[in-house]
Design an enzyme around this catalytic site. Sequence first.
Site: not given
Ligand code: O7E
Length: 220
Positions: A62-63, A67, A69, A171, A174, A178
């Site tokens: 999530k950089v 610019p 860096t 999302g 957990a 869905k």
């Molecule tokens: O909830 P889980 O365990 O299924 O994991 C979800 C993964 O997606 C976890 O690595 C988390 O950091 C990532 N994630 C989110 O859950 N929500 C976001 O809005 C963004 C991310 C993410 O990975 O951002 C880049 C795709």
Amino acid sequence: MERNTCMILALDVTDREEALKIAEDVWEFVDAIKVGYPLVLATGLDIIRELAEFAPIIADFKVADIPNTNRLICDQVFEAGADAIIVQGFTGRDSLDACIEIASEYRKDVFVVSEMSHPGGAEFLQPAAEAIAKIALEAGAFGLVAPATRPERVKKIRKIIGDKLTIISPGVGAQGGKASDVIAAGADWVIVGRSIYKAESPKEAACEIAEEIRAELCGE
Ligand code: O7E
């Protein structure tokens, strides 16, 4: 990145052996493995090359910097063998351009976070999500990150970008989303972490979600 199972594994474990075992168990059900801070901080950047034996690797750092860096970070990540990187879009067009410039030198992909999946993602990021989607499109990103917890937002973002960008959507499971709903809303891939890596059988869990997605795509 090829679209077969439409699923990306979020491998947020912190033990190298466990990470490699899960990757070995589930690789046939995922199109990519997302590796982020938990695993890389615990085991080192070399884990990217080890996991790349099983699937393409998306480096989720999530950089979000200036610019110069961003350029330095992306360079390290692609040198380490990642196939794509996830960057924030809220830092603005110049920061995003820097990531895309390095990615194109390596012929790799950039995904831009437009809106996050947790409740707090609606606080500051959601109001900016559509503008972020537009700059990602203009800058030539490969895809966006949009929340599986809010399929209606995925639908809205898909409308803005059309077919020009891909959408990866975390999302599922957990966090309450869905897989079939978010694929129906227009996501190209769902990102699944805990529902797979914390399952008694990660392989069975991955297989089940892959089957749910397949049935949705086949209209079953
Ligand atoms: O909830 P889980 O365990 O299924 O994991 C979800 C993964 O997606 C976890 O690595 C988390 O950091 C990532 N994630 C989110 O859950 N929500 C976001 O809005 C963004 C991310 C993410 O990975 O951002 C880049 C795709």
